[in-house]
Design an enzyme around this catalytic site. Structure first.
Site, PDB file in Angstrom:
ATOM      1  N   TRP A 140      -3.807  -8.358   1.358  1.00 41.80           N
ATOM      2  CA  TRP A 140      -3.848  -6.972   1.850  1.00 41.80           C
ATOM      3  C   TRP A 140      -5.255  -6.599   2.278  1.00 41.80           C
ATOM      4  O   TRP A 140      -5.440  -5.857   3.246  1.00 41.80           O
ATOM      5  CB  TRP A 140      -3.274  -6.001   0.815  1.00 41.80           C
ATOM      6  CG  TRP A 140      -1.799  -6.183   0.656  1.00 41.80           C
ATOM      7  CD1 TRP A 140      -1.122  -6.601  -0.449  1.00 41.80           C
ATOM      8  CD2 TRP A 140      -0.795  -5.968   1.667  1.00 41.80           C
ATOM      9  NE1 TRP A 140       0.220  -6.671  -0.194  1.00 41.80           N
ATOM     10  CE2 TRP A 140       0.450  -6.292   1.082  1.00 41.80           C
ATOM     11  CE3 TRP A 140      -0.827  -5.548   3.004  1.00 41.80           C
ATOM     12  CZ2 TRP A 140       1.661  -6.206   1.799  1.00 41.80           C
ATOM     13  CZ3 TRP A 140       0.377  -5.455   3.721  1.00 41.80           C
ATOM     14  CH2 TRP A 140       1.594  -5.783   3.112  1.00 41.80           C
ATOM     15  N   ASP A 208      -7.972   0.944  -1.353  1.00 36.89           N
ATOM     16  CA  ASP A 208      -6.517   0.821  -1.255  1.00 36.89           C
ATOM     17  C   ASP A 208      -6.001   0.657  -2.687  1.00 36.89           C
ATOM     18  O   ASP A 208      -6.191  -0.383  -3.307  1.00 36.89           O
ATOM     19  CB  ASP A 208      -6.171  -0.411  -0.407  1.00 36.89           C
ATOM     20  CG  ASP A 208      -4.674  -0.689  -0.349  1.00 36.89           C
ATOM     21  OD1 ASP A 208      -3.895   0.029  -1.007  1.00 36.89           O
ATOM     22  OD2 ASP A 208      -4.288  -1.642   0.364  1.00 36.89           O
ATOM     23  N   LYS A 232       5.377   2.256  -5.081  1.00 39.57           N
ATOM     24  CA  LYS A 232       5.183   1.491  -6.321  1.00 39.57           C
ATOM     25  C   LYS A 232       5.103   2.451  -7.511  1.00 39.57           C
ATOM     26  O   LYS A 232       6.033   2.534  -8.297  1.00 39.57           O
ATOM     27  CB  LYS A 232       3.946   0.615  -6.210  1.00 39.57           C
ATOM     28  CG  LYS A 232       4.080  -0.411  -5.067  1.00 39.57           C
ATOM     29  CD  LYS A 232       2.751  -0.865  -4.569  1.00 39.57           C
ATOM     30  CE  LYS A 232       2.845  -1.563  -3.231  1.00 39.57           C
ATOM     31  NZ  LYS A 232       3.682  -2.748  -3.196  1.00 39.57           N
TER      32      LYS A 232
HETATM   33  N1  PMP Z   1      -1.896  -2.597   0.295  1.00 40.36           N
HETATM   34  C1  PMP Z   1      -1.385  -3.089  -0.845  1.00 40.36           C
HETATM   35  C2  PMP Z   1      -2.302  -3.377  -1.994  1.00 40.36           C
HETATM   36  C3  PMP Z   1      -0.010  -3.330  -0.948  1.00 40.36           C
HETATM   37  O1  PMP Z   1       0.494  -3.834  -2.066  1.00 40.36           O
HETATM   38  C4  PMP Z   1       0.818  -3.037   0.157  1.00 40.36           C
HETATM   39  C5  PMP Z   1       2.315  -3.204   0.105  1.00 40.36           C
HETATM   40  N2  PMP Z   1       2.834  -4.066  -0.756  1.00 40.36           N
HETATM   41  C6  PMP Z   1       0.239  -2.550   1.312  1.00 40.36           C
HETATM   42  C7  PMP Z   1      -1.110  -2.322   1.345  1.00 40.36           C
HETATM   43  C8  PMP Z   1       1.068  -2.248   2.534  1.00 40.36           C
HETATM   44  O2  PMP Z   1       1.707  -1.061   2.276  1.00 40.36           O
HETATM   45  P1  PMP Z   1       2.743  -0.393   3.287  1.00 40.36           P
HETATM   46  O3  PMP Z   1       3.933  -1.265   3.294  1.00 40.36           O
HETATM   47  O4  PMP Z   1       2.952   0.951   2.640  1.00 40.36           O
HETATM   48  O5  PMP Z   1       2.079  -0.296   4.615  1.00 40.36           O
END
Ligand code: PMP
Length: 398
Positions: A140, A208, A232
């Site tokens: 991520w 994030d 989450k």
């Molecule tokens: N950052 C992290 C740490 C994540 O775990 C996730 C999704 N699992 C995301 C970003 C992406 O999130 P989204 O699907 O809401 O765009």
């Protein structure tokens, strides 16, 4: 007009009624309890969308049929109605109490997921000729770096890629000219976290926190901007939470499309356009549930205890392995493997048959992963560990 089923004002019957596939099921054919939940709720270790508290699900379900005696579903409320304004204001107020968010910070309820924040943060916080620092701790982080690189200068000042993202770097120097430092505070796929939040001095810290927000006490004043996809620890997918120091919203965003501007959303109090109303409603219920459960400090102690049960077992197991550096272990996402790919598959299938669901690791990492967010009961983690112990016993000779 004749209405069926779910109370006044909801579904028309007769010609033009809903197609059969969308019509409400006959009560006799639905497997529901008196309280409205399925008779057998499994333990769901999904990384997101993830388990939600039962009490929240019950109230959210009932509000779908009638919101507070209004004769309308919560889904049918205008986002300009006094009922919805109260919902969003109350959600913000509860969140502010839970996280001790100071008055000089703004709370925004946005859409587009954390992935949109990967672009929005640099678009709004980095100057036209400026640069932003990033720490690369996993998949991520890499996505956030790639988005920021599309739009301007990025310095990756540290990375744990050399050891397959099994730790969090501690040695790095923030560039003197960086407009901000970005971290992924908890790495959902790799199962690491920043146990200590970096001290960044006058450089704003952008985090994030998608997979750990509200799971541990953090000092909001250490951050310039925090963002998190809701699916989450907050509520349904479709909502993205942003908490930011209000003074960081500057004229830099002049060339940014309106929907991607923090200042536009702030000026409209998250109602620039139609927000994800239901997700905000459910998030508010989750915040209330968390507050009534004792708040974030209590939840952190519970989370720590749940994670310890799992890690203590993994550390004594001769069969299952977690390869994350101990000091950097996430208390939300716990990846582990069995001795072979076949045993991983066998474990995932057997666990599902025992009501322990969604344990498959991310396709990029493989193996298993237990996501044990706030709403995962301690009993679920205990059942998982008991099951793992038994599986190990039964499969050690293979
Ligand atoms: N950052 C992290 C740490 C994540 O775990 C996730 C999704 N699992 C995301 C970003 C992406 O999130 P989204 O699907 O809401 O765009």
């Amino acid at each position: 007009m004749i209405m069926v089923g779910l109370g006044p004002g909801v579904l028309p019957a007769g010609p033009g009624a809903l197609p059969r596939s969308l019509a409400p099921k006959q009560p006799g054919r639905m497997k529901i309890t008196k309280r409205g939940l399925p008779m057998t709720r499994v333990y769901n270790f999904s990384p997101g969308p993830a388990v939600l508290p039962e009490a929240v699900l019950q109230q959210a379900a009932s509000a779908v049929l009638d919101y507070n005696g209004t004769g309308m579903s919560v889904l049918e409320l205008s986002h300009r109605s006094k009922e919805f304004i109260q919902i969003i204001e109350q959600a913000e107020a509860t969140l502010r109490r839970l996280m001790s968010i100071p008055d000089d910070y703004s709370v925004l309820f946005l859409q587009g997921g954390a992935s949109t924040q990967f672009a929005m943060a640099p678009m709004n916080l980095r100057s036209a000729t400026g640069s932003a620092d990033y720490i690369n701790t996993g998949q991520w982080s890499q996505r956030s770096i790639a988005e920021a690189q599309l739009l301007g200068n990025v310095q990756v000042i540290a990375s744990s890629e050399d050891r397959n993202f099994t730790y969090v770097p501690r040695d790095y120097k923030i560039s003197p000219d960086a407009d901000y430092l970005h971290i992924t505070s908890n790495n959902t796929l790799e199962g690491t976290r920043f146990a200590d939040i970096p001290e960044t001095g006058s450089t704003p810290l952008v985090a994030d926190m998608s997979s750990e927000i509200l799971s541990r006490v953090i000092d909001v004043t250490k951050f310039g901007l925090i963002y998190a996809g809701a699916q989450k620890n907050i509520g349904p997918a479709g909502l993205t939470l942003v908490i930011m120091r209000t003074d960081l919203i500057s004229e830099r965003s002049a060339a940014v499309p309106t929907m991607l501007r923090y200042d536009a959303h702030l000026a409209a109090r998250s109602l620039y356009n139609t927000p994800p109303c239901y997700a905000i409603y459910v998030a508010g219920l989750v915040f209330e549930w968390l507050e009534s459960a004792g708040g974030v400090a209590t939840m952190e102690a519970l989370n720590q205890a749940k994670a310890s049960v799992l890690y203590d077992f993994l550390d004594t197991s001769q069969f299952f392995i977690n390869s994350v550096a101990k000091a950097d272990r996430s208390i939300m996402n716990v990846p582990f493997t069995a001795p072979s790919a076949e045993l991983n598959e066998k474990f995932i299938a057997a666990a599902a048959a025992a009501g322990l669901m969604t344990l498959r690791g991310h396709r990029a990492v493989g193996g298993m992963r237990a996501s044990i967010y706030n709403a995962m009961p301690a009993a679920g983690v205990q059942k998982l560990v008991d099951f793992m112990r038994q599986f190990e016993r039964e499969n050690t000779d293979i």
